[in-house]
Design a protein around this motif. Sequence first.
Motif, short mmCIF file in Angstrom:
data_model
loop_
_atom_site.label_atom_id
_atom_site.label_comp_id
_atom_site.label_asym_id
_atom_site.label_seq_id
_atom_site.Cartn_x
_atom_site.Cartn_y
_atom_site.Cartn_z
N ALA A 28 -21.32 -10.34 1.95
CA ALA A 28 -21.13 -10.09 0.52
C ALA A 28 -22.30 -9.31 -0.06
O ALA A 28 -22.12 -8.43 -0.91
N CYS A 29 -23.50 -9.63 0.39
CA CYS A 29 -24.68 -8.89 -0.08
C CYS A 29 -24.60 -7.42 0.32
O CYS A 29 -24.88 -6.53 -0.49
N LEU A 30 -24.23 -7.18 1.55
CA LEU A 30 -24.13 -5.81 2.03
C LEU A 30 -23.06 -5.05 1.27
O LEU A 30 -23.23 -3.86 0.96
N LEU A 31 -21.95 -5.73 0.98
CA LEU A 31 -20.89 -5.09 0.20
C LEU A 31 -21.39 -4.68 -1.18
O LEU A 31 -21.12 -3.58 -1.66
N GLN A 32 -22.17 -5.57 -1.82
CA GLN A 32 -22.72 -5.27 -3.13
C GLN A 32 -23.66 -4.06 -3.06
O GLN A 32 -23.61 -3.16 -3.91
N MET A 33 -24.49 -4.01 -2.02
CA MET A 33 -25.44 -2.91 -1.89
C MET A 33 -24.71 -1.59 -1.59
O MET A 33 -25.13 -0.52 -2.03
N GLN A 34 -23.63 -1.66 -0.84
CA GLN A 34 -22.86 -0.45 -0.57
C GLN A 34 -22.22 0.08 -1.86
O GLN A 34 -22.13 1.29 -2.06
N LYS A 35 -21.81 -0.82 -2.74
CA LYS A 35 -21.27 -0.40 -4.04
C LYS A 35 -22.35 0.32 -4.84
O LYS A 35 -22.07 1.32 -5.52
N VAL A 36 -23.57 -0.18 -4.76
CA VAL A 36 -24.68 0.46 -5.47
C VAL A 36 -24.88 1.89 -4.95
O VAL A 36 -25.05 2.83 -5.73
N VAL A 37 -24.88 2.03 -3.62
CA VAL A 37 -25.10 3.36 -3.04
C VAL A 37 -23.98 4.31 -3.45
O VAL A 37 -24.22 5.48 -3.77
N LEU A 38 -22.74 3.81 -3.45
CA LEU A 38 -21.62 4.64 -3.90
C LEU A 38 -21.81 5.10 -5.35
O LEU A 38 -21.53 6.24 -5.71
N SER A 39 -22.29 4.18 -6.19
CA SER A 39 -22.53 4.51 -7.58
C SER A 39 -23.59 5.59 -7.71
O SER A 39 -23.47 6.53 -8.51
N LEU A 40 -24.65 5.50 -6.87
CA LEU A 40 -25.71 6.51 -6.90
C LEU A 40 -25.19 7.86 -6.42
O LEU A 40 -25.54 8.90 -6.98
N MET A 41 -24.35 7.83 -5.40
CA MET A 41 -23.78 9.08 -4.90
C MET A 41 -22.89 9.74 -5.95
O MET A 41 -22.88 10.96 -6.11
#
Length: 541
Positions: A361-374
Amino acid sequence: MYKVIIVDDEAVVRIGLKNTIQWHEHGFELIGDYANGREAWDAIELDRPELVISDISMPFMDGLELAGLISAQYPYIKMIILTGFDEFEYAQQAIRLKISDFILKPITAQEIRQLLDRIKGEMDEEKQRREDLSRLNSQLEQSLPLLKERFLERLVAVGLGEAAIAERLTYFSLPPMPPPYLVMVVDIDDFGSRVFSSYEHDAEFLRFAAYDIFQETAAREQVLAFRTREERMVAIVYGENDESLLYERVFSLAEEIRYHIEKYLKFTVTVGIGRVCTNAEQLPASYKSALSVLDYRFLLGKNRVLSITDIEGKSSNVLPLSNDWDRKLAAAVKTGAIQEAYLLIESGVAELKRSMVPAEACLLQMQKVVLSLMNSIQELAIHEIDPAFGEQIKLMDILKFKTLDEVELWLKEVVRSVISTVTDNRNYLTNKQIHQAVKYIDTNYANEKMSLQDLCRHVLMSTSYFSLVFKQHTGETFIEYLTGTRVGKAKELLHNSTLKLYEIAEQVGYKDPNYFSIIFKKHTGMTPKDYRDKQIKGSGV
């Protein structure tokens, strides 16, 4: 070459066989000839030939007696019986004594040669079979440690029945395991700050060194220790009647292993301790729980001993971060507020740690952050992305980290890179817009009605922001730069043309010649007429 001896009481037979047969051509070395079985037996015990060619009827010890001794003590020695007696009784005894061939005299040299070739072929086949069997036995012995590891891995990963477990424990010479049982898994965090010249070789050496410490420490306990194909070290611990005592012993063992690896090898491991199980068939449940607790290294950090009993009941399936957390972070990045972005990352990571949310779940949250930055980069229409930056921000990069602290550092670096890229892009666009503004002024300076608003509409910037960045880039305000451009053009016309002053004023954007003269004198310290007169005088005209 196979060694062969001849046994016959007739010297003429022995001499004939010795001299008429080229033994080496048939793969044999003739090492002796003897007149009776007793002499031959002494030679056999001394030289151990592979083939004996013997007559039956001899003094002291006949051929069948000799065959009996050879069959009993050296069954691998082949024997050919030569006899002048065509007796069925002899043939029966020869078969019983496993004699290779029973040949009636007289026999020709050609027949002997054919016989030798056939016997050699049989001996070659037997030798090959023995060598193959020996090689297989050697390979089996070499493979036993690996086979044992695969059995133990299957025991904890898949499970086996009671009978199969008992059978294989005996096969691998492993001790019986009285219940209860507990599985402990040791996983290397990383190899510290080492820089390897040949990573795979050096890493394998360090893994071996860690396993050596693991085995040596576990050997003092009632433990079955092995490595998995994922290079994890696993211990099946047993031998305590009380579950609490078993946990206590496992914790002590785990901490000792962790401490010794850190002290002597200078890198760290994390240890996961599973649930107690009461029979060997339940070992997969204990192993699975030990692996699951290892996942909490992601939240709690490296170099720890973690137990499922400490984790159970503390985890949550609800994601603690608000839905707009990544949106706020993206907004801070867009505006270049790096400290605000860092604080958001730190608070988000701290909240994830407190919530004990599973690593996935943590990794999923961080991947969402990266997508938002992209997405932010795309929205800002950044003109050029550095390939190294593109590699750094890849979503899959997150999966290589073993702790949330590492993800935090990585995410901060990504944010820093994005803000730097956004800033560089903004500077690039601003420079481009200012360049367009200067070009517009240089082209349209003669337009008396040129205004700041016209220019800002042309370069698509607000008047306030344009005024700020224009002065930063040129050192002058819009009016100062426009006036300077007009005065410069007027100088050129005064020097290079015969136009009247009012005509020059009009060509550089001033309808009123008097106002033009005031502006010109303010910038040059003289009137347009004085400037022209000075230029003419200076040129000697």
